[in-house]
Write a protein that holds these residues in place. Structure first.
Motif, PDB file in Angstrom:
ATOM      1  N   LYS A  75       6.563  -9.978  -3.706  1.00  0.00           N
ATOM      2  CA  LYS A  75       6.776  -9.702  -2.276  1.00  0.00           C
ATOM      3  C   LYS A  75       8.248  -9.412  -1.939  1.00  0.00           C
ATOM      4  CE  LYS A  75       5.429  -9.382   1.940  1.00  0.00           C
ATOM      5  NZ  LYS A  75       4.445  -8.420   2.397  1.00  0.00           N
ATOM      6  N   SER A  78       9.352  -6.101  -3.166  1.00  0.00           N
ATOM      7  CA  SER A  78       8.824  -4.981  -2.378  1.00  0.00           C
ATOM      8  C   SER A  78       9.614  -4.807  -1.078  1.00  0.00           C
ATOM      9  CB  SER A  78       7.339  -5.195  -2.070  1.00  0.00           C
ATOM     10  OG  SER A  78       7.185  -6.174  -1.056  1.00  0.00           O
ATOM     11  N   GLU A 101       8.105   0.150  -6.760  1.00  0.00           N
ATOM     12  CA  GLU A 101       6.932   0.897  -6.302  1.00  0.00           C
ATOM     13  C   GLU A 101       5.884   1.054  -7.398  1.00  0.00           C
ATOM     14  OE1 GLU A 101       6.224   4.672  -3.669  1.00  0.00           O
ATOM     15  OE2 GLU A 101       8.373   4.251  -3.812  1.00  0.00           O
ATOM     16  N   THR A 104       3.988  -1.868  -6.348  1.00  0.00           N
ATOM     17  CA  THR A 104       3.562  -1.965  -4.944  1.00  0.00           C
ATOM     18  C   THR A 104       2.664  -0.805  -4.520  1.00  0.00           C
ATOM     19  OG1 THR A 104       5.572  -0.883  -4.158  1.00  0.00           O
ATOM     20  CG2 THR A 104       5.624  -3.275  -4.286  1.00  0.00           C
ATOM     21  N   SER A 105       2.676   0.296  -5.276  1.00  0.00           N
ATOM     22  CA  SER A 105       1.773   1.408  -4.980  1.00  0.00           C
ATOM     23  C   SER A 105       1.080   1.850  -6.267  1.00  0.00           C
ATOM     24  CB  SER A 105       2.553   2.575  -4.368  1.00  0.00           C
ATOM     25  OG  SER A 105       1.765   3.747  -4.413  1.00  0.00           O
ATOM     26  N   LYS A 106      -0.203   1.503  -6.358  1.00  0.00           N
ATOM     27  CA  LYS A 106      -0.948   1.908  -7.557  1.00  0.00           C
ATOM     28  C   LYS A 106      -1.045   3.434  -7.612  1.00  0.00           C
ATOM     29  CE  LYS A 106      -3.788  -2.296  -8.077  1.00  0.00           C
ATOM     30  NZ  LYS A 106      -3.285  -2.866  -9.336  1.00  0.00           N
ATOM     31  N   SER A 148      -4.557   0.645  -3.084  1.00  0.00           N
ATOM     32  CA  SER A 148      -3.320   1.033  -3.759  1.00  0.00           C
ATOM     33  C   SER A 148      -2.183   0.006  -3.617  1.00  0.00           C
ATOM     34  CB  SER A 148      -2.846   2.381  -3.220  1.00  0.00           C
ATOM     35  OG  SER A 148      -1.604   2.716  -3.773  1.00  0.00           O
ATOM     36  N   GLY A 149      -2.119  -0.641  -2.463  1.00  0.00           N
ATOM     37  CA  GLY A 149      -0.952  -1.503  -2.179  1.00  0.00           C
ATOM     38  C   GLY A 149      -1.104  -2.932  -2.670  1.00  0.00           C
ATOM     39  N   LEU A 150      -0.131  -3.786  -2.314  1.00  0.00           N
ATOM     40  CA  LEU A 150      -0.163  -5.192  -2.732  1.00  0.00           C
ATOM     41  C   LEU A 150      -1.270  -5.933  -1.992  1.00  0.00           C
ATOM     42  CD1 LEU A 150       3.581  -6.353  -2.813  1.00  0.00           C
ATOM     43  CD2 LEU A 150       2.120  -5.676  -4.728  1.00  0.00           C
ATOM     44  N   SER A 180      -2.701  -2.434   5.293  1.00  0.00           N
ATOM     45  CA  SER A 180      -2.160  -1.134   4.873  1.00  0.00           C
ATOM     46  C   SER A 180      -2.205  -0.933   3.358  1.00  0.00           C
ATOM     47  CB  SER A 180      -0.737  -0.960   5.386  1.00  0.00           C
ATOM     48  OG  SER A 180       0.073  -1.942   4.811  1.00  0.00           O
ATOM     49  N   ALA A 181      -2.469  -2.005   2.598  1.00  0.00           N
ATOM     50  CA  ALA A 181      -2.626  -1.835   1.141  1.00  0.00           C
ATOM     51  C   ALA A 181      -3.803  -0.904   0.846  1.00  0.00           C
ATOM     52  CB  ALA A 181      -2.854  -3.186   0.465  1.00  0.00           C
ATOM     53  N   ASN A 183      -4.517   1.891   2.588  1.00  0.00           N
ATOM     54  CA  ASN A 183      -4.306   3.255   3.104  1.00  0.00           C
ATOM     55  C   ASN A 183      -4.687   4.313   2.073  1.00  0.00           C
ATOM     56  OD1 ASN A 183      -3.391   2.178   5.440  1.00  0.00           O
ATOM     57  ND2 ASN A 183      -1.219   2.699   5.146  1.00  0.00           N
TER      58      ASN A 183
END
Ligand code: AMP
Ligand code: GLY
Length: 423
Positions: A75, A78, A101, A104-106, A148-150, A180-181, A183
């Protein structure tokens, strides 16, 4: 040389293990942990600053002349803790926000792997439920759906029926369970094999690969039940061969580090790829940008070198000349979890038996979620990580369970098959 003041950010078993190892260094002076737990408070000063208060953490480090900060969880990374500390001239172990990232972004990680030809499951990325649903209809089970996100390890769904896959898409994209993970959503091929955790210490130019470890993610024996933050670990992994090491270094680590240097920032800290060892070789499931929990609880039992020296070599860019020595034996760790974990853990339960467990040669008990309020109480889902070392994996496993048998708290549950498949 003056002894170093070291600050560890986090509050889990990983952070307790880091502090435990640092405390053995003759070069370490005072230790601090934020926010820490009931165990870290015995060897460090617990400081009540949350891990996401990155400005507060920097202000503390500045005011207290901290020589080195080590970041445990993802965390704060990020949120750019490394960028903030560096801009204040403070020494810190971890990657920048941009380099983070890759965890934090798959979607970022998948695109980077595709471009750098790093082996990973074939995938598509979606932003909209109808097209994602059409993709599911064109595939067959098992379906792999990822936010995609955490999402605290809870955003990955491996689904055995179409119904389950549709439900996963709906949780992520309609109910917005991971906010928002979700999105962006990844749908990818299912991979067969066995999983290993690789840890790579990096200084921005060169790297040092740890022995392979294995983490047991599902809550129940035989890998059944829900995914958790990790229920146990072993290291090294008996099936793993030296040719795998070379494949991982040349085919995964080197290309990802050079791609990050080009696209983001040179990577410093611990890069932790989660791999599936398939019949075609190692394939990346995900990248993490920090040490694993509970992997750290086994690694630091096996590391012979001074951990402070190793971390400083990464931060100062001279890892090439660092001496990294490992014990030739094995380590195992078993997580003692709270009633209700991983959904809604019951807390405030009295813990007994740690001292008795630690009287067994080879056993060390790390605290995850504990708090000391006149007595030691559980405070979240994974209160303790019992670790042990042995000359063989069998010895390490026998010893760790002897330790586990000494400890109790109401509602405690744990897996009884950590490492069992190798025996
Ligand atoms: P990740 O957070 O991406 O590592 O996924 C969590 C867990 O889901 C992994 O440790 C695997 O057990 C499982 N998993 C993820 N991706 C796949 C895949 N493509 N095929 C099979 N299992 C997967
Ligand atoms: N061992 C799982 C993790 O640290 O993400």
């Amino acid at each position: 040389m003056a002894r170093k003041k070291v600050f560890v950010v986090g509050s889990g078993g990983r952070e307790h293990a880091i502090l435990w190892k640092l405390a053995q260094s003759s070069k370490v002076g005072k230790l601090f942990a934020a926010p820490g737990n009931g165990g870290t408070g015995e060897i460090a000063e617990n400081v009540s600053i949350a891990v996401d208060d990155v400005v507060g953490l920097a202000a503390f480090a500045n005011k207290n002349n901290i020589d080195l900060t080590i970041v445990g969880p993802e965390k704060p990374l990020s949120l750019g803790i490394v960028d903030i500390f560096r801009s204040c001239g403070l020494s810190i172990f971890g990657p920048t926000r941009k380099a983070s990232e890759i965890e934090t972004s798959k979607a970022f990680a998948k695109r980077l792997m595709e471009n750098a030809r790093i082996p990973t499951a074939r995938f598509k990325i979606f932003h909209e439920i109808n097209t994602a649903r059409s993709e599911i209809f064109m595939r067959s089970a098992p379906y792999v759906v990822k936010a995609s996100g955490l999402a605290s390890g809870k955003g990955v769904y491996v689904c055995w029926s179409l119904d389950e896959a549709e439900k996963a898409l709906s949780e992520i994209m309609v109910e917005r369970k991971h906010s928002s993970a979700g999105n962006e959503v990844i749908i990818e091929d299912f991979l067969n094999g066995y999983e290993v955790s690789i840890h790579v210490f990096c200084d921005g130019k060169t790297f040092s690969l740890f022995p392979p470890s294995q983490d047991y993610k599902q809550v129940s024996n035989f890998d059944l039940g829900k995914n958790t933050g990790g229920m146990g670990a072993i290291a090294p992994v008996p099936q793993f061969k030296s040719k795998h090491r070379l494949e991982i270094m040349g085919g995964i680590v080197e290309p990802v580090l050079s791609a990050l240097t080009k696209l983001a920032d040179p990577f410093t800290g611990c890069l932790y790829p989660g791999l599936m060892m398939t019949k075609y070789g190692p394939v990346v499931l995900e990248f993490n940008v920090r040490l694993g929990d509970p992997e750290t609880e086994v690694y630091l039992r096996l590391l012979k070198s001074d951990f402070l020296d190793l971390v400083l070599a990464c931060v100062e860019g001279n890892l090439e000349s660092a001496n990294v020595e490992w014990d030739s034996g094995f380590a195992a760790c078993v997580i003692l979890a709270s009633e209700g974990y991983p959904d809604t853990p019951v807390t405030g339960r009295t813990i007994q038996g740690i001292e008795k467990a630690e009287q067994i040669p080879g056993v060390v008990v790390f605290h995850g979620a504990t708090v000391f309020k006149e007595k030691l109480l559980t405070s979240d889902g994974r209160p303790l990580a019992v670790s042990a070392i042995g000359g063989t994996l069998e010895d390490a496993i026998k010893t760790v369970y002897a330790g586990v048998n000494c400890i109790s708290f109401e509602g405690m549950h744990y897996r009884t098959d950590i490492g069992a498949k190798f025996l």
